[in-house]
Structures are given as C-alpha cells and as structure tokens.
Scaffold this active site. Structure first.
Site, PDB file in Angstrom:
ATOM      1  N   ASP A  14       0.799  -1.163   0.026  1.00  0.00           N
ATOM      2  CA  ASP A  14      -0.098  -0.066  -0.023  1.00  0.00           C
ATOM      3  C   ASP A  14       1.002   1.193   0.020  1.00  0.00           C
ATOM      4  O   ASP A  14       1.918   1.391   0.463  1.00  0.00           O
ATOM      5  CB  ASP A  14      -0.720   0.055   1.245  1.00  0.00           C
ATOM      6  N   ASN A  62     -10.397  -2.836  -6.375  1.00  0.00           N
ATOM      7  CA  ASN A  62      -9.700  -2.199  -7.330  1.00  0.00           C
ATOM      8  C   ASN A  62     -10.208  -1.797  -8.827  1.00  0.00           C
ATOM      9  O   ASN A  62      -9.752  -0.849  -9.394  1.00  0.00           O
ATOM     10  CB  ASN A  62      -8.411  -2.506  -7.371  1.00  0.00           C
TER      11      ASN A  62
HETATM   12  C1  FPP Z   1      -1.894  -0.134  -3.165  1.00  0.00           C
HETATM   13  O1  FPP Z   1      -1.436   1.311  -3.381  1.00  0.00           O
HETATM   14  C2  FPP Z   1      -1.306  -0.496  -4.429  1.00  0.00           C
HETATM   15  C3  FPP Z   1      -1.964  -1.363  -5.274  1.00  0.00           C
HETATM   16  C4  FPP Z   1      -3.823  -1.127  -5.322  1.00  0.00           C
HETATM   17  C5  FPP Z   1      -1.560  -2.031  -6.570  1.00  0.00           C
HETATM   18  C6  FPP Z   1      -0.306  -2.649  -6.081  1.00  0.00           C
HETATM   19  C7  FPP Z   1       0.207  -3.195  -7.672  1.00  0.00           C
HETATM   20  C8  FPP Z   1       1.657  -3.211  -7.609  1.00  0.00           C
HETATM   21  C9  FPP Z   1       2.392  -2.809  -6.556  1.00  0.00           C
HETATM   22  C10 FPP Z   1       2.179  -2.949  -9.067  1.00  0.00           C
HETATM   23  C11 FPP Z   1       2.068  -4.396  -9.822  1.00  0.00           C
HETATM   24  C12 FPP Z   1       2.793  -5.630  -8.897  1.00  0.00           C
HETATM   25  C13 FPP Z   1       3.661  -6.258  -9.303  1.00  0.00           C
HETATM   26  C14 FPP Z   1       4.290  -7.249  -8.312  1.00  0.00           C
HETATM   27  C15 FPP Z   1       4.248  -6.134 -10.604  1.00  0.00           C
HETATM   28  P1  FPP Z   1      -2.444   2.593  -3.556  1.00  0.00           P
HETATM   29  O2  FPP Z   1      -2.545   2.596  -4.759  1.00  0.00           O
HETATM   30  O3  FPP Z   1      -3.768   2.421  -2.850  1.00  0.00           O
HETATM   31  O4  FPP Z   1      -1.740   3.734  -2.790  1.00  0.00           O
HETATM   32  P2  FPP Z   1      -2.428   4.969  -2.201  1.00  0.00           P
HETATM   33  O5  FPP Z   1      -3.061   4.168  -0.977  1.00  0.00           O
HETATM   34  O6  FPP Z   1      -1.326   5.781  -1.519  1.00  0.00           O
HETATM   35  O7  FPP Z   1      -3.521   5.578  -3.057  1.00  0.00           O
END
Ligand code: FPP
Length: 234
Positions: A14, A62
């Site tokens: 996150d 998501n």
């Molecule tokens: C949460 O951060 C993250 C996600 C919803 C996506 C996770 C995806 C990756 C790390 C990239 C793809 C993965 C791999 C392993 C290739 P957020 O977007 O909710 O962050 P925020 O809370 O700061 O908005």
C-alpha cells in the site's frame, strides 16, 4: 540479519498512489516503483529462506479505480511476469495466483497460467499473487463448492470441518501466514486473507510501499519475534 523468518509472510503493498503524489507523478508511476520494490523484497525473502510470500496485487474493489490506473497496473503485471519468466531458471521462484482471473485479459490470464505451470517444480520461495482477489469472495466460492458437492451427493455436510473448508480456498495446502505487513500507515485488513489470518501477527509500518526496503522487512520480522504467540493457549 534477523532471526529465523516466519515461513509465510503476507504483504499489503500500500501507498503507491501517495508516493507518486508526493513527487507530482501520475499514480501509475507509483505502481511502477511498487513493482520494483516487490522484486527486491521477493528476492530478499528468497535469501532469508521464507517459504511463502503472499502479496495483494489487485483486489476485487480495485476495479472502482480509473480505467487508466487499472490498465497501468495490468500492464505492469504483464511486464513483470514476462521478465520473471525470462529469469525463471535463475531465480527458482514458484508462482501461484489467488483470485478470479477470468476477469483479466486473455493475454494476462495466459501469462499467469504459463508462469504458474513453468515454475511448478521450483522449490525456493513461493509467491502467491492475489489478483482480482477478495477474502469474502474466496470464502463464498469455497462455500459454493462444498454446497455443490453436497447437492450432488458426493459430500456429507457432517463431514465439513475447518480443514476440509480450507481445502476449497485458493490457499489450499499453504500454511497460514504468521506475519502480515501493511506499510503506508493504514491499519486495516481490507478484505485480505480473512480466513488465513485469524492467528497472524499484524505489523503496520509508516513507510510507503515504494520506499519499503529489506531493512524494513528485517524490522517487521524482529517485531514479530518480540511478540509472544500463544494461539489462545497459555
Ligand atoms: C496500493 O497502493 C497498491 C495497489 C492497489 C496495486 C499494487 C500493485 C503493484 C505494486 C504493481 C504491480 C505489482 C507487481 C508485483 C508487478 P494505492 O494505490 O492504494 O496507494 P495509495 O493508498 O497511496 O493511494
């Protein structure tokens, strides 16, 4: 170097969006940085001898994000899986995918299946990618599976135990995570592994996922070791 690590570590990756915002970058740049962090941490887990690493890459919730952001995450996943397959003989990481892959593009579904099949015999760390994963959805699917078998007459409802139920989950055969890490300051489970985490230790950290380092993992493991784990006993 920390003490013996847990067998199974689960991570909610996150804070990618906030990391990007702080730098005036688009959210997808945060996910790209997050994917690099994942690569580093997965390799570090392999070095430490962690047996299972489960990461929340994309949740059933998501899909509410913008088409652009969803497309960006899917593209990164495809890129990562292609690169991982090219490095497979070297890294010996076993890939599994937990979630309903049917909603992903046919191309990404194929990449997932190829990565899973080609890495099936590897015995270093097993990475479980939670993709289009929701914990309640996983439990409902398991209930439906058992109900279908009962209706067909191949399962006696009296035989349903916790162990049997667990065999119908995506995580069948994998020990529950001893440690769940959520960086970025949020303190919620967010529909991540509700069945599997009833006895897990939760470590919440004030670092955004793209900034998360092997030293942060060491700290989380040290915190896990500081806590006594009695499983409701004495
Ligand atoms: C949460 O951060 C993250 C996600 C919803 C996506 C996770 C995806 C990756 C790390 C990239 C793809 C993965 C791999 C392993 C290739 P957020 O977007 O909710 O962050 P925020 O809370 O700061 O908005």
């Amino acid at each position: 170097m920390p003490e013996t690590p847990p067998r199974h570590i689960a991570i909610i990756m996150d804070g990618n969006g906030r990391w990007a915002k702080l730098r005036g970058l688009p959210r997808t740049a945060g996910h790209a940085a997050g994917a690099e962090t994942f690569r580093t941490i997965a390799n570090y887990c392999r070095t430490l001898g962690v047996e299972y690493l489960t990461v929340y890459a994309f949740s059933t919730e998501n899909w509410k994000r913008s088409t652009e952001e969803i497309g960006g995450i899917m593209k990164l996943l495809a890129k990562y899986l292609r690169e991982a397959m090219a490095d497979m003989e070297k890294n010996h990481v076993r890939f599994r995918f937990w979630g309903d892959l049917s909603r992903l593009s046919p191309e990404l579904q194929k990449l997932c299946m190829d990565a899973q099949n080609r890495s099936a015999s590897f015995d270093d760390v097993q990475v479980n990618f939670c993709l289009n994963y929701g914990g309640r959805d996983e439990i409902v699917r398991a209930a439906r599976d058992l109900a279908t078998r009962a209706k067909a007459g191949t399962l006696d409802p009296d035989e349903i135990t916790e162990d049997l139920f667990a065999q119908s989950l995506y995580s069948a055969g994998v020990p529950d995570p001893e440690l769940v890490i959520r960086p970025s300051g949020e303190k919620r489970l967010s529909n991540f592994l509700p069945w599997q985490t009833v006895y897990s230790e939760f470590v919440y950290m004030n670092v955004l996922w793209p900034d998360f380092t092997p030293t942060d993992l060491d700290k989380a493991i040290a915190e896990y070791h500081r806590r006594s784990r009695r499983f409701g006993g004495v």
